[in-house]
Structures are given as structure tokens and as C-alpha cells.
Design an enzyme around this catalytic site. Structure first.
Site, PDB file in Angstrom:
ATOM      1  N   ARG A  92     -38.737 -62.670 -20.660  1.00 11.15           N
ATOM      2  CA  ARG A  92     -38.788 -63.129 -19.281  1.00 11.15           C
ATOM      3  C   ARG A  92     -37.963 -62.170 -18.430  1.00 11.15           C
ATOM      4  O   ARG A  92     -36.839 -61.820 -18.794  1.00 11.15           O
ATOM      5  CB  ARG A  92     -38.181 -64.519 -19.157  1.00 11.15           C
ATOM      6  CG  ARG A  92     -38.127 -64.971 -17.723  1.00 11.15           C
ATOM      7  CD  ARG A  92     -37.256 -66.171 -17.550  1.00 11.15           C
ATOM      8  NE  ARG A  92     -37.264 -66.589 -16.160  1.00 11.15           N
ATOM      9  CZ  ARG A  92     -36.452 -67.500 -15.666  1.00 11.15           C
ATOM     10  NH1 ARG A  92     -35.587 -68.090 -16.459  1.00 11.15           N
ATOM     11  NH2 ARG A  92     -36.494 -67.834 -14.400  1.00 11.15           N
ATOM     12  N   GLU A 388     -41.643 -72.439 -20.147  1.00 12.20           N
ATOM     13  CA  GLU A 388     -41.704 -71.027 -19.736  1.00 12.20           C
ATOM     14  C   GLU A 388     -41.991 -70.134 -20.937  1.00 12.20           C
ATOM     15  O   GLU A 388     -42.731 -69.150 -20.827  1.00 12.20           O
ATOM     16  CB  GLU A 388     -40.372 -70.612 -19.100  1.00 12.20           C
ATOM     17  CG  GLU A 388     -40.138 -71.206 -17.729  1.00 12.20           C
ATOM     18  CD  GLU A 388     -38.705 -71.068 -17.252  1.00 12.20           C
ATOM     19  OE1 GLU A 388     -37.775 -71.331 -18.035  1.00 12.20           O
ATOM     20  OE2 GLU A 388     -38.509 -70.715 -16.080  1.00 12.20           O
TER      21      GLU A 388
END
Ligand code: ADP
Length: 401
Positions: A92, A388
């Protein structure tokens, strides 16, 4: 065991989430989190089908790099013996700056862009980058199999009216000063999951998505495209957050500098690390503390009320961008998924717009589950557990294939 696994790393400022996922069928093989990095009580938890380790204490003040080394060398190599099954790594990254519009396979030029964009996400990009460089060192043979998935990608189609600030245009052209947004990976997951739950084509989904964690933001999505979001040039704008102030009058900064004689570095620290829930409660950024004391502690009440009020302001202004077309209001993130009180206070203030809670459903709560909390006559209100890591995994597998 010959599974081909993809490792996902999601580094925050004080925590690090990780996931190992099967690249063929997207089955989660191992999920884990390191919490309280740089604090005395750094601990790690991880889960597989057969093993569940909770709050295993690491050495005090563990850094991101040490945590990553522990995950790979101790958990994946020694304890699980799956080091050699890893075929790719997804990271990420919060800010891709002006240049990066989509997820990408990482090379030197991408590393340089992430470095340059650190000024827009100083709490996040440096630790995201550290994850990338550390893992490239640990897995040299996967050098070309590291993928970066950016929070800012979700906001590429914001209209100019939403992304430009009211400052001279040249500052956008010359320095890239605009709204970039953040939390895009989570809002993107929430959009897709909402479409699935509501059973609507993603291209026609209209929602307001509230990600309420340590960082907090609201995004409004019209026909599957994000058209406005509360975070701005940096993740500092918008809602009141764990330690960030959210929206303030910019003149507060000049006042602190000129009249209070604070240095720029001190002001930055005040607004990003000492404000928000921490600053208002004067005790902690942990929302649970203020929530528990809401009914008998003035400071706690003020903190929760201000948090909800700012949220109401954003939701109601975004409501008018999709109005009658709205499919759902969605809560996610640590506070959104767990705080019965915040959801109640927020929805009560939105009753004029057609939102109404079913108290029984709202009180139900359920960690890591998705449920509806609205009454029958209300616009649908959902609680969806964000993921996520899964969103990053899907992008990573798509790119390495
Ligand atoms: P991050 O942005 O670091 O991923 P999270 O999404 O985990 O953060 O959210 C952290 C926030 O959620 C903290 O403020 C924490 O106090 C809050 N939180 C976690 N559990 C609860 C709960 N049961 N009730 C209220 N707030 C909660």
C-alpha cells in the site's frame, strides 16, 4: 505444500498489517498485524487456518524495518516454512503525487516518485517506501514482482471543481497543489462491496462512504466514480481524526507563528500529531476512551460530539451531490465498524435527509462483519468491514499476471 502466495504489506504510522493470499483463488492463507510500533508494548498477532497467535510481544520500540524482518524471518520462514512459496509482493502506498494514476510494478523511477510525494503524506509515504526497500532486499529474486497500489488512484476522476483550491491557478500547474484524497483503497473496496450487497452494477452505484479509523475521511461516489472526498493535498484535511485536526482556518497557522511564536515544525507537529481526538480529549487518540466516558465526562462528550458533527457536515453536503439517487450511506474503519454511539449521533443529525436507524440493528455490532443498521423506511445505512489488503492483493495479482 506448493501454493503460490502473494504477500501484502499495509504499513501505517504505528501499525503494520500483512496478508498472504493464494494467487489463484484469492483464499487468505495468513493474516496478521503488528501494533504499537515505536512503543514499549509492540506486539504481533497472526492467524492461519490452524494457528492463531494473539499479542505476541516483540522487543520494545520495534521499528517498521524490524517488524518486517520478524514477519519474514520468524513467521514466514521459521514458523510457517512458506518463504519459498511467495511469488509477489503488494504494497500500500498512500500518495502517488501528480504522476501516478494507477497501480504499478515497482522500479527505480516509481521509488523516486514515492520519495518525491512524501511531502504530501509525511506520516505514510516514508514507511510505505521503507516496506518496499526492505522487502526488495529480503527477496532479491522478486525485485520485478513488487507492486504498489496507491490510495490516490481512486481520485483520478474528481472533477476540477472538487480538486482545485481557491488559490492562484499557477500553484496547481507549477507545484501540483490540489486535492489528491487518501484512503482510496478502502473506499474502493467499500464501493465494490456495497454494489455486491445491494446487488447493483458497480457502474451505477451511488454511495457516501465514511472511513472512520485513526485517519478518517468521507468520499462520495456517483455512478461508480468518486466525485469528491474530504482529504486534500495531504491526509490532514477534512474530518477530526486520531491526532490530526482536520479542517481549520489557515489563519490559525499564521496566528500560532506570529503571535504564539511557535516554529513551523512545532505547528506541523501540533496539527498532525497532537490534535484531533487526542487534542480534544486531552488524554488519548484512542476513540474507545472517549466513547466509554461520553455520558459522564465533559471532555469525552465534547470529543465525540465534535467528531460526529464534522462528519454530519460532510455527509450532508455530499448528500446533495447524489440526492435521490443515493443507494447507501456506509460506515467502515475501526470507529465506523465498532462505535454504536458515533453511528447513532451521526444518523440522528441526518434525519431531515431521510436517514433513520434501527436501534436494534445498530446495537448489534459485529466485528469483521457487514450489516444493515437502517430502519425500513430509511435510506439504506450499512456497516461494512473494510479490507484494504484484499483490494491490494487483487491489484497485485492482476498486474503480475
Ligand atoms: P487505522 O486507521 O490505524 O487502520 P483503525 O481503522 O483500526 O485505524 O481504527 C482505529 C480507531 O478505531 C481507534 O480510534 C480506536 O479507538 C477505534 N476503535 C476500535 N475499536 C473500537 C470500538 N469497539 N469502539 C469504538 N472505537 C473503536
Amino acid at each position: 505444500m506448493h501454493k503460490k502466495l502473494v504477500l501484502i504489506i499495509n504499513s501505517g504510522s504505528s501499525s503494520l498489517k500483512f496478508l498472504l493470499i493464494n494467487s489463484k483463488n484469492y483464499k487468505k492463507f495468513l493474516t496478521g498485524i503488528v501494533e504499537c510500533l515505536y512503543l514499549k508494548n509492540t506486539n504481533i498477532s497472526w492467524n492461519t487456518k490452524n494457528i492463531s497467535i494473539k499479542n505476541f510481544y516483540l522487543k520494545s520500540y520495534t521499528t517498521h524495518q524490524e517488524a518486517l524482518e520478524f514477519i519474514v524471518n520468524d513467521v514466514l520462514k521459521k514458523k510457517m516454512n512458506i518463504f519459498n512459496n511467495i511469488i509477489a509482493i503488494g504494497h500500500r502506498v498512500v500518495h502517488g503525487g501528480k504522476e501516478i494514476k494507477n497501480s504499478v510494478v515497482i522500479d527505480l523511477s516509481i521509488i523516486n516518485i514515492i520519495k518525491r510525494s512524501s511531502c504530501f503524506a509525511p506520516l505514510h509515504n516514508p514507511v510505505n517506501l521503507l516496506g518496499i526497500t526492505t522487502l526488495i532486499k529480503i527477496f532479491p529474486s522478486l525485485r520485478k514482482k513488487n507492486v504498489a497500489v496507491f490510495d490516490t488512484s481512486f481520485y483520478q476522476k474528481l472533477p476540477e471543481t472538487a480538486y482545485l483550491y481557491g488559490i492562484p491557478y499557477i500553484f496547481y500547474k507549477k507545484y501540483g497543489i490540489r486535492r489528491y484524497g487518501a484512503h482510496g483503497i478502502s473506499h474502493s473496496y467499500i464501493m465494490k462491496k456495497s454494489a455486491e450487497i445491494i446487488n447493483k452494477d458497480i457502474k451505477s452505484i451511488n454511495i457516501i462512504s465514511c472511513h472512520l479509523g485513526n485517519g478518517a475521511s468521507v468520499s462520495v461516489i456517483k455512478n461508480g466514480i468518486c466525485i469528491d472526498t474530504s482529504m486534500g493535498l495531504t491526509p490532514s484535511e477534512g474530518l477530526v481524526m486520531g491526532t490530526r485536526s482536520g479542517d481549520i482556518d489557515p489563519s490559525i497557522i499564521f496566528y500560532l507563528y506570529e503571535k504564539v511564536n511557535m516554529k513551523i515544525k512545532e505547528i506541523k507537529d501540533l496539527l498532525t500529531r497532537k490534535s484531533g481526538i487526542l487534542g480534544l480529549s486531552e488524554v488519548t487518540s484512542d476513540f474507545r476512551f472517549s466513547e466509554k466516558k461520553y455520558f459522564f465526562d465533559k471532555k469525552a462528550k465534547r470529543t465525540v460530539d465534535i467528531f460526529s458533527y464534522k462528519l454530519v457536515k460532510y455527509i450532508s453536503s455530499y448528500f446533495f451531490l447524489i440526492a435521490k439517487e443515493i443507494d447507501a450511506l456506509v460506515f467502515t474503519g475501526g470507529i465506523g465498524e465498532n462505535s454504536i454511539l458515533v453511528r447513532k449521533l451521526t444518523v440522528l443529525q441526518l434525519s431531515n435527509l431521510g436517514f433513520e436507524l434501527c436501534e436494534k440493528f445498530n446495537n448489534k455490532n459485529g466485528f469483521k462483519s457487514n450489516f444493515r443498521i437502517s430502519s425500513k423506511k430509511s435510506i439504506p445505512i450499512l456497516v461494512i468491514s473494510t479490507d484494504e489488503e484484499l483490494e491490494i492483493a487483487k491489484e497485485t495479482i492482476r498486474l503480475i499476471n
